[in-house]
Design a protein around this motif. Structure first.
Motif, short mmCIF file in Angstrom:
data_model
loop_
_atom_site.label_atom_id
_atom_site.label_comp_id
_atom_site.label_asym_id
_atom_site.label_seq_id
_atom_site.Cartn_x
_atom_site.Cartn_y
_atom_site.Cartn_z
N LEU A 1 0.82 -1.21 0.00
CA LEU A 1 0.00 0.00 0.00
C LEU A 1 0.85 1.26 0.00
O LEU A 1 0.58 2.22 -0.70
N TYR A 2 1.90 1.24 0.80
CA TYR A 2 2.71 2.45 0.98
C TYR A 2 3.80 2.65 -0.05
O TYR A 2 4.37 3.74 -0.15
N PRO B 1 4.16 3.02 -3.42
CA PRO B 1 4.16 4.14 -4.39
C PRO B 1 4.34 5.48 -3.70
O PRO B 1 5.15 6.30 -4.12
N ALA B 2 3.59 5.68 -2.62
CA ALA B 2 3.68 6.97 -1.93
C ALA B 2 5.07 7.19 -1.36
O ALA B 2 5.62 8.29 -1.41
N GLU C 1 7.38 8.08 -4.18
CA GLU C 1 7.09 9.43 -4.64
C GLU C 1 7.70 10.46 -3.72
O GLU C 1 8.12 11.54 -4.15
N VAL D 1 -1.36 7.58 0.17
CA VAL D 1 -1.15 6.28 -0.47
C VAL D 1 -2.03 6.08 -1.70
O VAL D 1 -1.59 5.55 -2.72
N GLU E 1 -3.51 8.35 -3.71
CA GLU E 1 -3.09 9.20 -4.84
C GLU E 1 -1.87 8.62 -5.52
O GLU E 1 -1.79 8.58 -6.75
N ALA E 2 -0.91 8.16 -4.71
CA ALA E 2 0.32 7.64 -5.29
C ALA E 2 0.02 6.40 -6.13
O ALA E 2 0.55 6.23 -7.23
N HIS E 3 -0.83 5.53 -5.61
CA HIS E 3 -1.20 4.33 -6.36
C HIS E 3 -1.88 4.68 -7.67
O HIS E 3 -1.61 4.10 -8.72
N SER F 1 -1.71 7.40 -9.36
CA SER F 1 -0.86 8.01 -10.37
C SER F 1 0.02 6.95 -11.03
O SER F 1 0.27 6.99 -12.24
N ARG F 2 0.44 5.94 -10.27
CA ARG F 2 1.21 4.84 -10.87
C ARG F 2 0.37 4.10 -11.89
O ARG F 2 0.80 3.76 -13.00
#
Lengths: 474, 225
Positions: A333-334, A336-337, A340, B190, B192-194, B196-197
């Motif tokens: 879950l974490y 990608p963030a 980033e 979390v 938003e990041a997913h 955007s990926r």
């Protein structure tokens, strides 16, 4: 707070007769008394029967001898033999009556009524006893009658006075013994009851004091046995819990009042300013005000969550949790963030370790720890989340190689709203760690913060198997 | 969409009704449980909003009675109670979604729309096609315009969820709840990041942008324009 003091006062003055101990003693002594009486009764009957049989045998034997003599030499000859015996011997065991076939009474040691008896019989002893046998009212004579071949009536009898005496003794013993036992039991009951009552009174008084406003006091030991110790211990633990809850609530109110005032003030200022603004600017101000309001709401939600969890007011649903799965889900879950934000996220697994826990709460806990690691460390920091198997524990670990937390502040960071200086400008209000720590507590797990040299290391160690009080079935 | 709002707090009720009207939907109001039940039984609605704490008839009992009568209209529970067992109670009695106060109106709207379209999800079809995107739920094979796209398991779950609800606005909260089972908002972005990926893999370089952001609300995967 109006308490019903009258009922407590009444209890204090309760008579000993109403105590459980006394009643128990009463029941036991009655049962014991009844049992003893029953035993004596059985004994009594047994002795009587035995004596009776004995007597019958003895009489039978005597009769045989008498009949033999009478048949051999005639009734008169027998009578004279017996007469001689009676005159010369001091110990008279038997009494006789012999009546010849033609109606002459040859020996009259037994009253004439005996002639009505056929075979074995019992007679009252009042008229017949010999000089050395005291007549005792109520004693009886057992007799055996028969006829000789020549028609002579033969009767022999024996006084059962010894037996009667024995029985009377037994009865008296039973009565006095029973009464004595009852009295003793009652006395014992009264004494123990009074002691107990006094001890309970102490406990009651302590309870009243606690209710009247001394929350830190605890109940004294009740004594008298394991069950009561357990009861007192449990009650005290309940009081501990209650005190903790009360303290938490008190602290929450203080925290809420204090820490919400700032954002609320900001909000108020914003709105006040917006009042005087031109409509085009007002939209922007309203939007900012909404953001500020959301922030306040999230603080309240987080506070409530911490409070509820710390107070144990959550319905725990414990089930077996696979540590690796938990770690992998959250890391996924974490990731990608994290990337980033310029953080590297690493995962280490335990190879199948499981422990007992509430999955919802555990997810929240691990999420908080990851949030912390990612938000309070600069770009370039490596964060690792790991599941580890220990000797009798399973650990979930989040560590980073960032700036860490100075030793002095390591305890403080568990306090609500505490934030490190360098974190002043990062999002959040400082409720993440307290929440994570509270969740760990609910699981009976140790929450260990240490220096990762460099960086911060947070380990939550779950004992396996879970402690009995923590693993409540869900 | 025709909505019945059963809520005793007039301010909230009016707020929701106005918002729905603005969004082009019809809303009726009931201020206590008994009236609400009567209205729900006598008229047809697309979705019901029920507050848990109601005078005359508590929300949960109302829903229970409704379901007992065979009324299958989707129900969203709105309430200030938010312990885990409160949600479970609500869902057990036959409600379909649960939202705690305070809530953002957009969140509520997105969820109402999702509920009103039920039965929504296409049956677990193995192959879902959206424009030139193909998602095979069986072997987790995803292609677009014939080109194979590699997704991580988390990304696949996300895409699968979106693709079964074409045209519906999906909020961040819904994704957190239903794709990852989280009931709270992590501070880290979390979702938003997913997203955007995912968009980088699914949309970038292709003719049309399938995944769109609805600002302040959530995301939509486009079916047709």
């Amino acid at each position: 707070m109006a308490l019903d003091m009258s009922s407590t006062a009444r209890t204090r003055r309760a008579s000993v007769l109403h105590t459980a101990t006394f009643r128990l003693a009463a029941v036991f002594s009655i049962m014991f008394g009844a049992g003893a009486a029953l035993l004596l009764l059985v004994l009594d009957l047994g002795i009587s029967r035995f004596a009776e049989l004995e007597m019958e045998q003895a009489l039978t034997h005597q009769m045989e001898v008498m009949r033999a003599d009478a048949n051999l030499e005639g009734g008169e000859a027998l009578a004279s033999i017996l007469d001689e015996q009676i005159r010369t011997s001091t110990l008279q065991r038997y009494a006789y009556r012999i009546v010849s076939a033609d109606g002459r009474t040859l020996i009259s040691g037994l009253p004439s009524e005996v002639q009505h008896i056929n075979g074995y019989g019992l007679m009252a002893a009042s008229e017949s006893p010999s000089p050395d046998r005291p007549a005792s009212p109520g004693s009886q004579i057992m007799v055996l009658t028969s006829y000789a071949n020549d028609g002579t009536f033969l009767a022999v009898g024996r006084d059962n006075f010894p037996l009667q005496a024995l029985r009377t003794h037994l009865h008296r013993l039973a009565l006095w013994g029973g009464v004595g036992l009852l009295v003793l039991a009652m006395l014992a009951g009264l004494i123990v009851g009074a002691l107990f009552l006094r001890r309970l009174d102490q406990v009651n008084r302590a309870a009243e004091r606690i209710m009247a406003g001394q929350p830190s006091e605890r109940l004294p030991a009740i004594g008298f046995g394991r069950e009561f110790e357990l009861l007192a211990a449990n009650l005290n633990r309940m009081l501990d819990r209650q005190e903790a809850t009360m303290n938490t609530l008190r602290q929450i109110s203080a925290d809420v009042a204090h820490d919400l005032r700032t954002p609320l003030n900001r909000l108020r200022n914003l709105l006040e300013e917006a009042e005087g603004e031109a409509p085009e600017q007002q939209t922007a101000s309203i939007r900012t005000a909404l953001t500020e309001t959301d922030e306040i709401l999230s603080i309240i939600t987080a506070l409530l969550a911490v409070a509820r969890i710390e107070g144990g007011n959550v319905n725990l649903a414990f089930r077996p949790v696979a540590a690796d799965e938990l770690v992998q889900t959250l890391a996924g879950l974490y990731l990608p963030a994290a990337e980033e934000g310029g953080h590297a996220l690493r995962v280490a697994l335990s190879g199948g370790a499981t422990f007992s826990g509430d999955p919802v709460l555990l997810t929240q806990m691990l999420s908080n720890l990851l949030d912390n690691a990612l938000l309070h460390t600069p770009e370039g920091t490596v964060v690792e989340v790991a599941a580890e198997r220990g000797q009798d524990s399973v650990s979930i670990i989040v560590c980073d190689n960032g700036p860490g937390v100075p030793d002095e502040e390591r305890d403080a960071i568990l306090r609500r709203f505490y934030r490190l200086d360098r974190s002043r400008n990062t999002p959040g209000v400082g409720l993440g760690l307290p929440l994570a720590s509270a969740i760990a507590d609910l699981h009976g797990a140790a929450f260990l913060i240490s220096d990762n040299a460099p960086g911060l290391r947070v380990e939550v160690r779950f004992p396996v198997p879970a402690p009995a009080w923590a693993a409540t079935p869900g | 969409m025709k909505v019945l709002i059963i809520e005793d707090d007039r301010a909230t009720s009016t707020f929701v009704a106005k918002g729905l009207a603005k969004a082009g939907h019809a809303a009726e109001k009931a201020y206590d449980g008994q009236t609400g039940l009567n209205m729900a039984l006598s008229r047809a609605y697309d979705v019901l909003i029920v507050d848990r704490l109601l005078p005359a008839l508590p929300g949960l009992d109302l829903i229970d009675a409704l379901r007992a009568q065979g009324i299958q209209t989707p129900v969203l529970i709105l309430t200030a109670l938010d312990a885990v067992d409160d949600r479970v109670d609500g869902l057990n009695v036959g409600a379909d979604d649960y939202l705690t106060k305070p809530f953002a109106f957009n969140e509520l709207l997105a969820r109402l729309q999702a509920l009103a379209r039920r039965p929504p999800l296409r049956e677990p079809a193995d192959l879902i096609r959206l424009d030139d995107l193909e998602v095979n739920a069986d072997d987790r094979h995803v292609t677009r315009a014939g080109k194979r796209i590699d997704l991580t398991p988390q990304e696949f779950k996300l895409l699968d969820y979106l693709v079964r609800r074409p045209g519906e606005t999906i909020t961040k909260k819904m994704l957190l709840e239903q794709v990852w089972g989280l009931r709270f908002d992590p501070r880290t972005n979390v979702v938003e990041a997913h997203m955007s990926r995912l968009r980088a893999k699914i949309d970038r370089g292709f003719s049309r942008e399938l995944i769109r952001t609805r600002h302040g609300v959530g995301y939509v995967i486009d079916c047709q324009d």
